[in-house]
Scaffold this motif. Structure first.
Motif, PDB file in Angstrom:
ATOM      1  N   ARG A  97      16.785  29.192   3.192  1.00 12.36           N
ATOM      2  CA  ARG A  97      18.006  29.454   3.635  1.00 12.36           C
ATOM      3  C   ARG A  97      18.458  28.483   4.393  1.00 12.36           C
ATOM      4  O   ARG A  97      17.235  27.939   4.966  1.00 12.36           O
ATOM      5  N   LEU A  98      19.483  27.691   4.077  1.00 13.61           N
ATOM      6  CA  LEU A  98      19.740  26.582   5.409  1.00 13.61           C
ATOM      7  C   LEU A  98      20.541  26.651   6.809  1.00 13.61           C
ATOM      8  O   LEU A  98      21.839  27.418   6.315  1.00 13.61           O
ATOM      9  N   ASP A  99      20.460  26.066   7.159  1.00 15.75           N
ATOM     10  CA  ASP A  99      20.990  25.979   8.874  1.00 15.75           C
ATOM     11  C   ASP A  99      21.717  24.925   8.741  1.00 15.75           C
ATOM     12  O   ASP A  99      21.798  23.339   8.615  1.00 15.75           O
ATOM     13  N   ASN A 100      23.468  24.875   8.887  1.00 20.59           N
ATOM     14  CA  ASN A 100      24.296  23.767   8.605  1.00 20.59           C
ATOM     15  C   ASN A 100      25.201  23.345   9.640  1.00 20.59           C
ATOM     16  O   ASN A 100      25.420  22.741  10.346  1.00 20.59           O
ATOM     17  N   THR A 101      24.081  24.141  10.804  1.00 19.47           N
ATOM     18  CA  THR A 101      24.964  23.322  12.459  1.00 19.47           C
ATOM     19  C   THR A 101      25.062  22.345  12.673  1.00 19.47           C
ATOM     20  O   THR A 101      25.693  21.656  12.728  1.00 19.47           O
ATOM     21  N   ALA A 102      23.735  20.996  12.188  1.00 22.15           N
ATOM     22  CA  ALA A 102      24.248  19.931  12.572  1.00 22.15           C
ATOM     23  C   ALA A 102      25.070  19.417  11.998  1.00 22.15           C
ATOM     24  O   ALA A 102      25.738  18.278  12.434  1.00 22.15           O
ATOM     25  N   LEU A 103      25.329  19.754  10.680  1.00 19.94           N
ATOM     26  CA  LEU A 103      26.373  19.005   9.753  1.00 19.94           C
ATOM     27  C   LEU A 103      27.738  19.583  10.097  1.00 19.94           C
ATOM     28  O   LEU A 103      28.687  18.201  10.615  1.00 19.94           O
ATOM     29  N   THR A 104      27.861  20.567  10.997  1.00 18.05           N
ATOM     30  CA  THR A 104      29.495  21.074  11.628  1.00 18.05           C
ATOM     31  C   THR A 104      29.328  20.140  12.997  1.00 18.05           C
ATOM     32  O   THR A 104      30.668  19.954  13.511  1.00 18.05           O
ATOM     33  N   ARG A 105      28.542  20.008  13.886  1.00 15.28           N
ATOM     34  CA  ARG A 105      28.404  19.337  14.962  1.00 15.28           C
ATOM     35  C   ARG A 105      28.633  17.912  14.989  1.00 15.28           C
ATOM     36  O   ARG A 105      29.990  17.678  15.705  1.00 15.28           O
ATOM     37  N   ALA A 106      28.615  17.139  13.459  1.00 17.03           N
ATOM     38  CA  ALA A 106      28.250  15.761  13.589  1.00 17.03           C
ATOM     39  C   ALA A 106      29.268  15.893  12.473  1.00 17.03           C
ATOM     40  O   ALA A 106      30.481  14.478  12.984  1.00 17.03           O
ATOM     41  N   PHE A 107      30.271  16.576  11.937  1.00 16.97           N
ATOM     42  CA  PHE A 107      31.388  16.266  10.708  1.00 16.97           C
ATOM     43  C   PHE A 107      32.393  17.033  10.600  1.00 16.97           C
ATOM     44  O   PHE A 107      33.762  17.326  10.403  1.00 16.97           O
ATOM     45  N   ASN A 108      32.075  18.289  11.978  1.00 14.89           N
ATOM     46  CA  ASN A 108      33.070  18.955  11.979  1.00 14.89           C
ATOM     47  C   ASN A 108      33.730  19.208  10.723  1.00 14.89           C
ATOM     48  O   ASN A 108      34.614  20.220  10.637  1.00 14.89           O
ATOM     49  N   LEU A 109      32.641  20.261   9.751  1.00  9.96           N
ATOM     50  CA  LEU A 109      32.198  21.223   8.772  1.00  9.96           C
ATOM     51  C   LEU A 109      31.947  22.190   9.162  1.00  9.96           C
ATOM     52  O   LEU A 109      30.869  22.865   8.909  1.00  9.96           O
ATOM     53  N   GLY A 110      32.941  23.434   8.402  1.00  4.80           N
ATOM     54  CA  GLY A 110      32.432  24.148   8.229  1.00  4.80           C
ATOM     55  C   GLY A 110      31.525  24.997   6.943  1.00  4.80           C
ATOM     56  O   GLY A 110      31.656  24.067   5.921  1.00  4.80           O
ATOM     57  N   ARG A 111      31.227  26.286   7.202  1.00  6.01           N
ATOM     58  CA  ARG A 111      29.995  25.941   6.212  1.00  6.01           C
ATOM     59  C   ARG A 111      30.767  26.638   4.890  1.00  6.01           C
ATOM     60  O   ARG A 111      31.690  27.731   5.165  1.00  6.01           O
ATOM     61  N   PRO A 112      30.777  26.141   3.480  1.00  9.46           N
ATOM     62  CA  PRO A 112      31.801  26.756   2.445  1.00  9.46           C
ATOM     63  C   PRO A 112      31.327  28.128   1.866  1.00  9.46           C
ATOM     64  O   PRO A 112      30.115  28.768   2.411  1.00  9.46           O
ATOM     65  N   ASP A 113      32.853  28.457   1.589  1.00 12.81           N
ATOM     66  CA  ASP A 113      32.593  29.907   1.282  1.00 12.81           C
ATOM     67  C   ASP A 113      31.976  30.085  -0.425  1.00 12.81           C
ATOM     68  O   ASP A 113      33.039  29.281  -1.269  1.00 12.81           O
ATOM     69  N   TRP A 114      30.806  30.097  -1.137  1.00 11.83           N
ATOM     70  CA  TRP A 114      30.926  30.354  -1.824  1.00 11.83           C
ATOM     71  C   TRP A 114      31.636  31.089  -3.206  1.00 11.83           C
ATOM     72  O   TRP A 114      31.944  31.405  -3.989  1.00 11.83           O
ATOM     73  N   GLN A 115      31.859  32.547  -2.187  1.00 13.92           N
ATOM     74  CA  GLN A 115      32.668  33.502  -3.501  1.00 13.92           C
ATOM     75  C   GLN A 115      33.742  32.843  -3.791  1.00 13.92           C
ATOM     76  O   GLN A 115      34.575  33.164  -4.013  1.00 13.92           O
ATOM     77  N   ALA A 116      34.698  32.105  -2.028  1.00 12.52           N
ATOM     78  CA  ALA A 116      36.092  31.473  -3.000  1.00 12.52           C
ATOM     79  C   ALA A 116      35.974  30.493  -3.713  1.00 12.52           C
ATOM     80  O   ALA A 116      35.913  29.990  -4.565  1.00 12.52           O
ATOM     81  N   ASP A 117      34.818  29.925  -3.650  1.00 14.48           N
ATOM     82  CA  ASP A 117      34.241  28.627  -4.931  1.00 14.48           C
ATOM     83  C   ASP A 117      34.572  29.250  -5.648  1.00 14.48           C
ATOM     84  O   ASP A 117      34.125  28.462  -6.620  1.00 14.48           O
ATOM     85  N   LEU A 118      33.155  30.324  -5.788  1.00 21.20           N
ATOM     86  CA  LEU A 118      32.327  31.226  -7.099  1.00 21.20           C
ATOM     87  C   LEU A 118      34.418  31.625  -8.547  1.00 21.20           C
ATOM     88  O   LEU A 118      34.711  31.126  -9.097  1.00 21.20           O
ATOM     89  N   ASP A 119      35.507  31.420  -7.511  1.00 20.04           N
ATOM     90  CA  ASP A 119      36.000  32.082  -7.951  1.00 20.04           C
ATOM     91  C   ASP A 119      36.968  30.903  -8.270  1.00 20.04           C
ATOM     92  O   ASP A 119      37.870  30.248  -9.997  1.00 20.04           O
ATOM     93  N   GLU A 120      36.948  29.754  -8.274  1.00 24.21           N
ATOM     94  CA  GLU A 120      37.332  28.740  -8.115  1.00 24.21           C
ATOM     95  C   GLU A 120      36.631  27.968  -9.735  1.00 24.21           C
ATOM     96  O   GLU A 120      37.420  27.769 -10.367  1.00 24.21           O
ATOM     97  N   VAL A 121      35.693  28.379  -9.856  1.00 25.24           N
ATOM     98  CA  VAL A 121      34.403  27.977 -11.009  1.00 25.24           C
ATOM     99  C   VAL A 121      34.765  28.983 -12.242  1.00 25.24           C
ATOM    100  O   VAL A 121      35.325  28.163 -13.227  1.00 25.24           O
ATOM    101  N   LEU A 122      35.314  30.169 -11.765  1.00 24.92           N
ATOM    102  CA  LEU A 122      35.306  31.456 -13.232  1.00 24.92           C
ATOM    103  C   LEU A 122      37.393  30.902 -13.554  1.00 24.92           C
ATOM    104  O   LEU A 122      37.113  30.781 -14.678  1.00 24.92           O
ATOM    105  N   ARG A 123      37.923  30.441 -12.319  1.00 27.44           N
ATOM    106  CA  ARG A 123      38.764  29.907 -13.898  1.00 27.44           C
ATOM    107  C   ARG A 123      38.785  29.194 -14.299  1.00 27.44           C
ATOM    108  O   ARG A 123      39.355  28.732 -14.965  1.00 27.44           O
TER     109      ARG A 123
END
Length: 282
Positions: free
Chosen positions: A251-277
């Motif tokens: 498990r990785l804590d993404n908080t620092a990335l969010t604070r520094a670059f305003n990037l939310g944690r990616p939703d792997w389920q949505a990304d999985l759907d894209e890969v399967l497509r």
């Protein structure tokens, strides 16, 4: 100009989608087993930013090839970082959750003590250390459980095995965040552009898909979307021994990335759907 080390790997191929005008260096043009050659390529091209999407990723084979893995994952990124520092170009480098020992059950923060338990993790940690020592603007992005429609990865392996077997035994005591190569590519681009404007954002960040799951539950999610639907049986890591030990807690804590670059944690389920497509499975 953006210079990318890597051409055929999962992240490099996704970077090519979002950076059609970047200069991608193949192994023939920049072999990471020749660190000084990689540094020379940077001095020759003099890019405004460098993305390192190339690495030695054969985790089990690294147990027998640790010197080579350390050259590719350790010495080469360090040489790139020194060359980048010379010309003032930020470096964005992809690292791994394997720099940690996998103990505990809370997400790892970027400043937690590192303690890799296999040769691959040690080689990647050497690269991180060398990049920081170079002193130039950089972002080290630690990520985990990378998947895409390209190359070898867990999603493609599950689809293949699921078509061959009615029952699969999958490790259930290793937990982490599956992360799509497409998400990594998008973050690399955002971070690179931000570093060009604000070098003070230099640092180490974590990027992993959410929510955290076990390998077994990740497999179930794949089959629920794409089929076939073999039975997935949970097993402990001890029932599936590998040459290289794997961390139980990725498990990785993404908080620092969010604070520094305003990037939310990616939703792997949505990304999985894209890969399967992309694979023609949805």
């Amino acid at each position: 100009m953006i210079l990318v080390f890597g051409q055929t790997g999962q992240v490099a191929r996704e970077l090519a989608r979002v950076l059609p005008d970047a200069r991608f260096l193949s192994r023939a043009e920049a072999d990471l087993s020749d660190p000084q050659g990689c540094a020379a390529a940077i001095r020759t091209h003099r890019p405004r930013v460098v993305l390192n999407a190339a690495a030695y990723t054969a985790v089990d084979r690294a147990e027998d090839e640790e010197p080579l893995a350390t050259t590719i994952n350790g010495a080469a990124p360090a040489a790139m970082a020194r060359a980048c520092a010379e010309i003032g170009a930020p470096l964005v480098h992809i690292s791994t959750d394997y720099v940690f020992d996998g103990s505990g059950d809370r997400p790892w923060s970027p400043d937690d003590p590192t303690c890799p338990i296999n040769a691959y993790g040690r080689s990647k940690l050497a690269g991180e250390t060398g990049i920081r020592a170079a002193g130039g603007p950089h972002a080290i992005l630690r990520t985990s459980w990378v998947f895409s429609a390209h190359g070898n990865n867990f999603v493609k392996t599950m689809l293949r095995l699921g078509a061959e077997r009615d029952r699969l035994s999958i490790v259930a005591d290793q937990l982490g965040g599956p992360t799509s190569a497409a998400a990594i590519a998008r973050v690399c681009l955002t971070v690179a552009e931000a570093l060009c404007q604000s070098p003070d954002r230099t640092g180490t960040y974590h990027l992993s898909g959410g929510p955290d799951v076990s390998w077994a539950d990740f497999a179930r999610a794949i089959f629920a979307r794409a089929g076939p639907t073999p039975e997935v049986a949970d097993i402990p890591s001890s029932a599936y021994p590998t040459p290289a030990a794997r961390p139980h807690n990725s498990r990785l804590d993404n908080t620092a990335l969010t604070r520094a670059f305003n990037l939310g944690r990616p939703d792997w389920q949505a990304d999985l759907d894209e890969v399967l497509r992309d694979l023609g499975r949805l």
